[in-house]
Design a protein around this motif. Structure first.
Motif: not given
Ligand code: DGJ
Length: 705
Positions: A296, A326-327, A333, A371, A403, A436, A438, A440, A481, A483-484, A500, A503
């Motif tokens: 990331w 990651d993303d 995307r 991810w 987001r 991973k 996520d 968000n 995960c 957003s952290g 996670w 962030d």
């Molecule tokens: C939020 C995560 O916490 C980050 O580590 C990362 O994976 C981003 N999203 C990717 O969009």
């Protein structure tokens, strides 16, 4: 009276099961061999003038109708407002070793309540309510209540935000209620479902503490109330939106688990009970936690197979064991505005698919992870264009984006099957051993297909999705995960092998974030990365030593473009990874210790933490200078809890750097080491040298003989 005495690891519980919901008469210190009736006698309160003729007990689900004047544990009603204040009578009690199950029934309200308590390392409580009537019962709340003694008058709750998770807030809890309500549809950064109450001034190694955690990844409410009569209780449960849970005849609702810990000797031992209980779960990883590289902050959305292969080669050369893409690898995307929901490899970015990257990573001996954000959809995506009806929104209103994305309604069978199918294919078609996962954005005004609030069903659907994917792909590990660290809780950790934590890779911030998380999450599950010299989220610059010493106390990762390193950094990073791998067995199986910070002038400027081997033969401790203090030399750090009569060889771990301080002379234990008994370490501790702010010293203690 029907009393039961349960004995756990360092805590006893005495239960009165004569009312339909058990009352905890004692939860706290081991009592030895006593007659439980004497516990009731000793704790009995007198009826006073101006009060009801009964003193309603603090049951696990206290009843307004029994005279309880705090917040009832159960709230709901039938058409016309009936059945709003139930009172249960005991139908059966089953005591089976460490567990007790009490079935209560209310023939008037036509409800059945099963309360289950289990005491081992931790106390686990959960209830199931069943509608035994013939009309619909609208449930507003079913929460678990745990009493804490009158002298537990200090409270530690937690707050946070994105990139600043799990910050403790200490208050004296004099009177009234402390309320935490989370309506974010995920565990949240802001309101971690964790609370500790304790004796005045409780600390890491002193004072009785009672901690409670709600193992749930959706909305929740926490209450800590001191009643006017002085009694105190903690109450935790799912926060239900109006009409969210309607029990049709015969239907049931089960609460999330409340997982509680008690210790006579402060927070550090109290958190060991959490760690030991998590380590005993079937889902807990048993293999060494692979050091990972995450792409990331290294490349963000700038994916290119050849470059990523180079990154993987450089990572493997450093001793890294897992590569996490990651993303940015799927659909359209190319930034954070589009593509979520389309879990197919982007042919624009990966013309030959992911195979060339994955096989390169695998040929280097590393695992490959990827991810995903399965619960989400961007309006600008193929999925949304095909199925706008799968978004978790409320018809007739313009949905609030987060987001640039919407939540997918996973309680909708079509949406669920689609997401499951795509993830299943991704895992089936590629050599992927790690996801991973996520999430968000917060949910706002999300309704299911029937128009009722959908967070409860969504949370259960996410659990099911994780469970079914893991059943289909048992070798795959999953990281939670959000957003952290917005989804760190012990229910998601039943089906994931890492969180996670944040962030924020800024080592200074991480010192507090990880300290907070360590109050219930064992270090091997806590993702901690070495970021670039200048933190992307705070702009602060730190030495590699400080970043590495901070990250090595969790599940270590690197989130830095390791292709950019000069030779010096590369060598240093390689040796820190080796150091982590050397200490990993200790770090990931030992008892996490935190030491109470001591004031330097008017404020805390340094702190210390570490890990003790369970048999106390070894320890690794970090002395951390957080900021400048009035005295250039920080106060001594006392290390309680080692084996008092054993002698420990104490030495500073050579991390190839001496850039941690302005000391003109060095304490001799720093330069030459010293042998001290566990008792001396507890009584006098170690006097650190003067240290620059935002530096850390790593101290190794090994028992002799
Ligand atoms: C939020 C995560 O916490 C980050 O580590 C990362 O994976 C981003 N999203 C990717 O969009």
């Amino acid at each position: 009276m029907n009393l039961l005495h349960l004995r756990g690891a360092g805590a006893d519980v005495v239960l009165d099961t004569s009312t339909g919901v058990p009352a905890i008469v004692h939860w706290g210190a081991p009592l030895g061999d006593v007659d439980p009736a004497s516990v009731v006698t000793a704790a009995a309160r007198t009826v006073t003038h101006g009060s009801l003729d009964v003193i309603a007990p603090v049951t696990v689900v206290p009843e307004h109708g029994s005279g309880w004047q705090g917040r009832p544990g159960l709230a709901g009603n039938r058409p016309g407002g009936r059945a709003w204040s139930p009172r249960f009578t005991t139908e059966s009690v089953r005591h089976d070793g460490t567990a007790v199950e009490v079935v209560g029934i209310d023939r008037v309200a036509e409800l059945r309540l099963v309360t289950r308590l289990e005491l081992d390392e931790v106390l686990v409580a959960r209830c199931t309510l069943t509608n035994t009537g013939s009309s619909r019962y609208l449930l507003d709340a079913l929460t678990i209540t745990l009493p804490v003694p009158v002298h537990a008058s200090d409270l530690m709750s937690f707050t946070g935000r994105w990139t600043r998770e799990l910050h403790p807030v200490r208050t004296t809890w004099a009177t009234g209620a402390h309320v935490v309500e989370n309506r974010r549809g995920r565990t949240s950064h802001e309101h971690p479902p964790l609370v500790y109450a304790g004796a005045p001034g409780f600390g890491e190694w002193q004072g009785e503490v009672w901690g409670a955690h709600l193992a749930w990844s959706g909305d929740h409410a926490l209450l800590a109330e001191c009643l006017p009569d002085g009694r105190r209780y903690l109450q935790l449960g799912e926060l239900l939106h109006p009409g969210e849970v309607a029990l049709e005849p015969g239907a049931s609702y089960t609460t999330p688990e409340v997982i509680a810990t008690y210790d006579e000797h402060g927070l550090t031992p109290a958190s060991w009970h959490h760690h030991r209980s998590v380590r005993g779960r079937a889902s807990h990883p048993t293999t060494p936690r692979p050091v990972l590289v995450n792409t990331w902050e290294a490349v963000y959305f700038d994916h290119d197979t050849a470059r990523l292969q180079q990154l993987a080669t450089a990572a493997a050369d450093l001793g890294i064991e897992r590569f996490v893409l990651d993303d940015g690898w799927f659909g359209s995307r190319r930034d954070d505005r589009r593509g979520l929901g389309d879990w197919v490899v982007s042919r624009d970015v990966y013309p030959d698919g992911l195979a060339p990257l994955i096989s390169h990573v695998r040929s280097l001996g590393m695992e490959f992870g990827i991810w995903v954000e399965p619960e989400m959809v961007n309006p600008d995506s193929d999925l949304y264009r095909a199925h706008p009806e799968w978004a978790l929104v409320t018809e007739g209103y313009e949905p609030v984006l987060g987001r640039h994305q919407l939540v997918l309604d996973l309680a909708d069978p079509g949406a669920y099957a689609h997401v499951f199918g795509q993830l299943d294919a991704l895992l089936r078609d590629h050599d992927i051993s790690y996801l991973k996962w996520d999430m968000n954005r917060d949910h706002v005004q999300g309704s299911g297909a029937d128009g009722a609030a959908g967070t409860h069903a969504q949370t259960l659907a996410v659990y099911r999705l994780l469970d079914e994917l893991q059943a289909r792909h048992p070798g795959v590990e999953i990281e939670s995960c959000s957003s952290g660290g917005a989804r760190i809780d012990l229910e998601i950790l039943r089906r994931t092998q890492r969180v996670w934590t944040s962030d924020c890779n800024d080592a200074l911030e991480r010192q507090t974030i990880q300290r907070g998380a360590s109050l219930f999450v064992p270090p091997e599950l806590m993702g901690a990365h070495i970021g670039p010299p200048r933190s992307h989220t705070t702009g602060r610059t730190h030495t590699l030593a400080f970043r590495a010493i901070t990250a090595m106390f969790g599940h270590l990762g690197v989130e830095w473009n390791v292709l950019d390193l000069d030779e010096g950094d590369r060598e240093q990073l390689r040796s820190f990874i080796a150091l982590h791998r050397r200490f990993r067995p200790l770090l990931h199986s030992g008892d996490v210790v935190r030491f109470d910070p001591v004031l330097n002038g008017t404020e805390v400027a340094s702190h210390a933490h570490g890990v003790y081997a369970p048999d106390r033969s070894e320890a690794l401790v970090a002395l951390v200078q957080l900021r400048t203090g009035m005295s250039l030399a920080p106060p001594p750090v006392r290390l309680p809890g080692l084996d008092a009569d054993r002698r420990y060889r104490v030495s500073v771990v050579d991390t190839g750097t001496r850039h941690w301080g302005p000391s003109r002379t060095m304490p001799s234990w720093v330069t030459d080491g010293v042998v001290l008994t566990g008792r001396q370490l507890a009584v006098h501790g170690l006097q650190p040298p003067a240290m620059h702010p935002e530096t850390a010293l790593l101290v190794h203690l090994v028992a002799e003989g």
